[in-house]
Design a protein around this motif. Structure first.
Motif, short mmCIF file in Angstrom:
data_model
loop_
_atom_site.label_atom_id
_atom_site.label_comp_id
_atom_site.label_asym_id
_atom_site.label_seq_id
_atom_site.Cartn_x
_atom_site.Cartn_y
_atom_site.Cartn_z
N GLN A 1 0.73 -1.25 0.30
CA GLN A 1 0.28 0.01 0.19
C GLN A 1 1.06 1.08 0.43
OE1 GLN A 1 -3.12 -1.09 1.71
NE2 GLN A 1 -4.16 0.77 2.22
N ARG B 1 1.78 4.56 -2.12
CA ARG B 1 1.78 5.87 -3.35
C ARG B 1 3.07 5.44 -4.23
NH1 ARG B 1 -2.46 9.83 -0.66
NH2 ARG B 1 -1.39 11.09 -2.44
N SER C 1 -6.40 -2.85 -7.17
CA SER C 1 -5.96 -2.28 -5.67
C SER C 1 -6.37 -3.03 -4.89
CB SER C 1 -6.73 -0.43 -5.46
OG SER C 1 -6.38 0.11 -4.62
N ASP D 1 -2.17 4.15 -1.38
CA ASP D 1 -3.45 4.02 -0.68
C ASP D 1 -4.23 5.20 -0.77
OD1 ASP D 1 -3.91 4.35 2.19
OD2 ASP D 1 -2.64 3.13 3.13
N LYS E 1 -8.63 1.58 0.43
CA LYS E 1 -9.03 1.65 -0.59
C LYS E 1 -9.64 1.22 -1.21
CE LYS E 1 -6.88 -2.34 0.14
NZ LYS E 1 -6.05 -2.89 1.13
N THR F 1 -3.93 4.74 -5.72
CA THR F 1 -4.46 3.42 -5.44
C THR F 1 -3.58 3.23 -6.55
OG1 THR F 1 -6.76 3.76 -5.58
CG2 THR F 1 -5.87 3.25 -4.07
#
Length: 478
Positions: free
Chosen positions: A15, A17, A51, A311, A321, A329
């Motif tokens: 997770q 970004r 995701s 995230d 998410k 995400t």
């Protein structure tokens, strides 16, 4: 060992970004991932196929989109469509092992509920947790052996979803030294795995470490817990979200996740811990990279850093998410360092996907690549060449999680994003004029031609990957 068969070290986060570590990204201290980027190639347009943890990780193993490997949602939840990968699917670890690689795996698994990496061509060193596979309690033993046991009630500065402290723990301060944090433990075990490489008869080797973060709860020890001042963290551009014109599920998710009452001050506290979590992981990656140097392995090892998905962390006022195909995400970090092969400090803007690593690793190993994959080796890009037929768009899917089954398909070009939402209105964003994806243009008359063109792109992708909804979705896009 020939130059075409390097050792491979895959450092996967959970997770993360892309903007945490992108060259023009957020103000987060990640000097070691920066080091990888400066010594290798950064992929600025890397995306996850979906995701959600189980589905994305299964795609990395198989080179297939979720509709084909069958793990449509998280394997550990009560609503899991499948709990395990179907038998007979070729997987990365097994194919690398057949190609002569010694494969090891450490950390989060979260693919097949009743199987471990040891069933897929890896020697599994453990390090996961109860929630994801209930296989190994090594971390708990590690802490207990040093006289350290931490319960949730011991965590300081706790932030929960919901009105009371009975929701999901989002963030807090871990009251233990860094040496007893899970990222430190995983880095220590990773270094132990690399030490096995120097035996000589084990090469070529493939090792994968999956950090259980920066996924929530963002619970980190000092100095990371207070490293970032919440008062200096500006609201996301996406925080101006009103949900006007958006699918109803977006606003429902605000309620479902228990963050409807959060103001930016609350989110800033959580985001500060999220940033600290990323810096903690980066420091542990630095320990691993230093060990590669000290062991004399760096020159013959390709290092890859990426994540399963991103995230929201308060983006669009949302948590975690879900059935939202936003950049936060779906865009993921991807950097590859391979001394002597990949030009230092280079960057590719070509669209690539997480599952593209599967055939890439097999190509590096001179191993057979299965037919029918929904993935393509990124080696030409790493060599500084973009094939003429490289896709000018990227395609992704979503099938649902504990919120309920919810079919989504996405296609994104350099400027536009189109999202098909099975039970609700579709979405169209002009990322040049609206990079924060706040204005849904799907019904805007001036964008009718763009909507039609993006719908056709989506239909073409569905045909190309033999999407199970290809017979129905295109009929709704006219």
């Amino acid at each position: 060992m020939s130059a075409s068969r390097p050792n491979v070290l895959l450092l996967l986060t959970d997770q993360e970004r892309a903007d945490l570590v992108a060259p023009d990204g957020l103000p987060v201290e990640t000097p070691n991932i920066d080091r990888l980027r400066q010594q290798g190639m950064w992929f600025d347009s890397a995306y996850t196929p979906t995701s959600i943890c189980t589905s994305a990780r299964a795609s990395l193993l198989t080179g297939l989109y979720p509709h084909a490997h069958g793990l449509l949602n998280n394997s550990h939840e009560a609503d899991a469509i499948r709990t395990d990968l179907p038998e007979g699917l070729p997987t990365l670890g097994e194919l690398l092992a057949e190609g002569g690689y010694t494969n090891t795996y450490l950390g989060k698994w979260h693919v097949s509920h009743n199987h471990t990496p040891g069933d897929f061509g890896f020697r599994y060193f453990g390090g996961s947790d109860y929630h994801h596979d209930n296989f190994d309690v090594a971390f708990e033993h590690y802490r207990e052996s040093h006289g350290t046991t931490v319960h949730e009630t011991d965590v300081e500065d706790r932030i929960y979803t919901g009105a009371n402290d009975d929701g999901t723990l989002i963030a807090g301060t871990d009251p233990v030294p860094v040496e007893f944090s899970r990222p430190y433990f995983l880095a220590e075990r990773t270094i132990n795995a690399l030490e096995r490489w120097v035996d000589g008869d084990r090469q070529p080797c493939f090792h994968r470490t999956d950090f259980l973060g920066p996924h929530h709860p963002y619970v980190v020890p000092e100095p990371y817990a207070s490293m970032y001042d919440p008062g200096e963290i500006e609201p996301w551009g996406t925080y101006a979200e009103t949900f006007d014109g958006k699918p109803r599920a977006h606003e429902q998710y605000l309620q479902y996740r228990g963050v409807a009452s959060f103001d930016w001050e609350t989110w800033a506290e959580a985001v500060a811990k999220y940033f600290g979590f990323m810096t903690l992981i980066d420091d542990q990656i630095g320990r691993v990279l230093d060990a590669l140097d000290e062991l004399g392995l760096a020159a013959e090892t390709a290092v890859v850093h990426t994540s399963d998905h991103g995230d929201l962390t308060g983006s669009h006022r949302l948590f975690n998410k879900g059935p939202m195909m936003y950049e936060e995400t779906y865009r993921i970090p991807l950097v590859v360092r391979w001394p002597g092969v990949v030009e230092a400090g280079s960057q590719s803007d070509a669209f690539v996907r997480l599952q593209d690593l599967m055939p890439t690793f097999l190509e590096w190993a001179n191993a057979d690549v299965p037919e029918g994959l929904h993935a393509r080796s990124i080696q030409p890009l790493l060599s500084g060449e973009t094939p003429a037929d490289w896709p000018e768009s990227v395609y992704a899917q979503y099938h649902g999680d504990e919120f309920g089954l919810y079919s989504q398909r996405m296609v994104r070009t350099d400027r536009y994003k189109f999202v098909y939402n099975g039970p609700d209105r579709n979405e169209l964003y002009d990322l040049a004029t609206d990079p924060h994806e706040l204005q849904n243009l799907a019904d805007h008359p001036q964008y009718a031609d763009i909507r039609a063109a993006m719908g056709q792109r989506l239909a073409d992708w569905m045909d190309q990957v033999d999407d199970s909804l290809r017979g129905w979705v295109p009929k709704t896009l006219h």
